[in-house]
Design an enzyme around this catalytic site. Structure first.
Site, PDB file in Angstrom:
ATOM      1  N   HIS A  19      -6.720   1.650   1.661  1.00 11.62           N
ATOM      2  CA  HIS A  19      -6.337   2.489   2.803  1.00 11.62           C
ATOM      3  C   HIS A  19      -7.294   3.682   2.929  1.00 11.62           C
ATOM      4  CE1 HIS A  19      -2.769   3.624   5.426  1.00 11.62           C
ATOM      5  NE2 HIS A  19      -3.592   4.645   5.555  1.00 11.62           N
ATOM      6  N   HIS A  39      -3.895   1.199   8.052  1.00 10.06           N
ATOM      7  CA  HIS A  39      -4.389   0.690   6.772  1.00 10.06           C
ATOM      8  C   HIS A  39      -5.780   0.066   6.879  1.00 10.06           C
ATOM      9  CE1 HIS A  39      -3.905  -1.053   2.707  1.00 10.06           C
ATOM     10  NE2 HIS A  39      -4.554  -2.093   3.204  1.00 10.06           N
ATOM     11  N   HIS A  93      -8.870   6.956   2.789  1.00 11.89           N
ATOM     12  CA  HIS A  93      -8.409   8.235   2.240  1.00 11.89           C
ATOM     13  C   HIS A  93      -9.535   8.898   1.467  1.00 11.89           C
ATOM     14  CE1 HIS A  93      -8.141   5.732  -1.377  1.00 11.89           C
ATOM     15  NE2 HIS A  93      -8.038   6.839  -2.098  1.00 11.89           N
ATOM     16  N   ASN A 127     -14.377   8.597  -2.089  1.00 13.37           N
ATOM     17  CA  ASN A 127     -14.943   7.401  -2.706  1.00 13.37           C
ATOM     18  C   ASN A 127     -14.645   6.253  -1.766  1.00 13.37           C
ATOM     19  OD1 ASN A 127     -15.648   8.860  -4.996  1.00 13.37           O
ATOM     20  ND2 ASN A 127     -13.757   8.357  -6.072  1.00 13.37           N
ATOM     21  N   CYS A 137       0.833  -1.206   0.000  1.00 14.16           N
ATOM     22  CA  CYS A 137       0.000   0.000   0.000  1.00 14.16           C
ATOM     23  C   CYS A 137       0.866   1.253   0.000  1.00 14.16           C
ATOM     24  CB  CYS A 137      -0.918   0.004   1.224  1.00 14.16           C
ATOM     25  SG  CYS A 137      -1.855   1.539   1.349  1.00 14.16           S
TER      26      CYS A 137
END
Lengths: 350, 350
Positions: A176, A125, A178, A165, A78
């Site tokens: 992750h 994460h 965000h 989203n 990631c």
């Protein structure tokens, strides 16, 4: 480095190895943010073009360089995790962070078409927006407000769109937690439409269409999910999405930077509450699009009324709302769940 | 029964057991269409409402009765197959058919909100639009034209939207090859926008924006896929979708009924060709939304120019275009494939 103190967060502006900005927003002072990006990244080459469709007058952004962007990497690859040198070098050189913002390596908008930023909500994460502590969401509200103010001062930027989203069903390419910020060089069509309607309403009534709609929703109450001193969360009368939650300030506020500290405190609580209700509806996390509607840069401030819209896509266990012919082709939305029923479900009544 | 002869198809109007219309369009005369629907279906109860969003002025259709619609049934339960009494009774009582149209049992639009029809392209469950013979596609063009004319004569109908959602990725709930028709009591937002732009263009130049855009595309040629005597298929300069193909008549034609027989012949060939190119791009069938844009009922005929738009959603093997925050929330489309590159791929050049 340019550490800036504000009442809540410490902001430190740094650069990644390819010249992109990385900005740490720390909840406590005193962190050393001097860790250098040890990767040898090539400079990002972007070819974004704004092309106007003659049939609609609307812009499409053509960004051919994005096809090769990273797509659902394994958890141990990631790029939003903290770095663990020498083996694990990510977009964030630090060993830990609170909230981090950086320029997207594969931006849709760049140069004279705007700017795309990634807002990493947590170094964890496996977390998600709705499972973050209220204090962290409070920090994210400050980050959104700070980015809105800062990006709005850049030449050519006309609209700052903060959004999240959530879920592979929405097309998320990184798990992750965000969000993203698109700084547009024009006012996007949906915001333009809302501003046109608000301006016409103001012209004919002297009032604010969002204030009046909010007052009606609060009076009718059938679609209200939760309400505080400063905000009300409700499923709008004409909601487009299976479970749409609009979180609207009671005060006529044009944008995120104009929110008071007390309003931000309550917003963090109500936001966490609403995302939690969405996640609790069915089996598994709810895919949604979280959008911030606010005033364009330096325009329409009197007519614009801030709004956070959570558009949740799962209409039943295992069934998603798709934007097929009628929505994508005609722009006409069909909602298979009555907003009153959706609100009752979100209130936990059925 | 009301058999109507036209130069090509024989139309027979019948009723299903719950009163919905079923219309056979036969390619050869003399079929007995008297087979009765032996099911004992309850009358469809619909609760569709048009609700206007005060913030945008746009309608959302709230149709709570659709949540229980049939969802990806097993192949031997397909309601679009021919009936095989006594055990297999479907929406179509006949043992075989060419093209069949019936009122949707779970309509988004019904009564005073409009009408939804299903257009079954073939009795062959395993077929698809692109694999049908040209002669069948020619018949479907006639059916679209006939439905446009007939639905446009119904009271209150202002727009007839013929479309095909293809692929589970687009939200298709039945695999059997079929399209849909929504007869709206208002002009949907995207068509309204196109008509506004066309009207303004006509007012300022005296010309047609679609004719002029077509001439430019044909002159530049970089995005043209194929061209005949009557139609050109091209990826528009500002295309929104990974592989968007617009099939546009050279003649300034307002709607499907206005197409000549020779135009319909060529349209069937070019349509099959283009869907075949989309299906051949990657592994497996291409998910797409096929939309017909035409003049509203009895309005804007001089300004409107017919257009068939195939919006294909797969941007690379295993990767779909999603309408996430920027598209769904802001209405701003990002296209990761340059239209010139998409056209070259569809021409088979790379």
């Amino acid at each position: 480095m340019d550490p800036v103190m504000d009442p809540v967060l410490t902001r430190t502006v740094t650069k990644l190895s390819d010249g992109r900005e990385l900005i740490y927003y720390d909840e406590t002072p005193g962190h050393d943010r001097s860790a250098a990006d040890q990767r040898d990244l090539p400079t990002v080459s972007t070819t974004s073009q704004l092309r106007r469709d003659p049939l609609t007058g609307e812009f499409t952004t053509v960004a051919g360089h994005r096809q090769d962007r990273i797509f659902l990497p394994a958890a141990d690859q990631c790029p939003l995790d903290p770095s663990r040198p020498p083996g694990r070098l990510t977009e964030i050189p630090a060993a830990d962070y609170d909230v981090a913002v950086f320029e997207n390596r594969f931006p849709s908008l760049a140069g004279d078409t705007g700017r795309c930023e990634v807002v990493v909500f947590s170094s964890d994460h496996g977390s998600s927006f709705g499972s973050l502590p209220v204090a962290r969401i409070r920090s994210i509200v400050d980050v959104w407000a700070d980015r809105t103010a800062e990006l709005g001062q850049r030449p050519g930027i006309e609209y700052v769109y903060c959004f999240e989203n959530r879920g592979v069903e929405v097309g998320v390419t990184l798990h992750h937690p965000h969000g993203q910020i698109y700084a547009f060089t024009y006012v996007p069509p949906r915001m333009r439409k809302m501003l046109e309607v608000a301006t016409a309403y103001h012209g004919s009534t002297g009032g604010c269409v969002a204030c009046d709609a909010l007052a009606e929703e609060r009076a009718e109450a059938a679609r209200v999910i939760t309400s505080g001193r400063y905000f009300t969360a409700y499923v709008p009368y004409a909601g487009r999405w299976p479970f749409q939650v609009d979180i609207v300030p009671h005060r006529h506020v044009p944008d995120l930077p104009a929110l008071t500290a007390a309003e931000r405190d309550e917003l963090a609580e109500i936001g966490k509450d609403c995302v939690g209700r969405l996640d609790g509806l069915f089996d598994g996390p709810m895919p949604y699009i979280g959008s911030w509607y606010q005033a364009p840069v330096g325009a329409g401030r009197a007519e614009s009324h801030l709004r956070w819209q959570l558009a949740a896509l799962r209409r039943a266990p295992g069934k998603l709302k798709h934007l097929a012919g009628t929505e994508s082709g005609a722009g006409a939305f069909m909602n298979d769940i009555g907003p009153e029923r959706a609100a009752a479900m979100l209130r936990g009544e059925q």
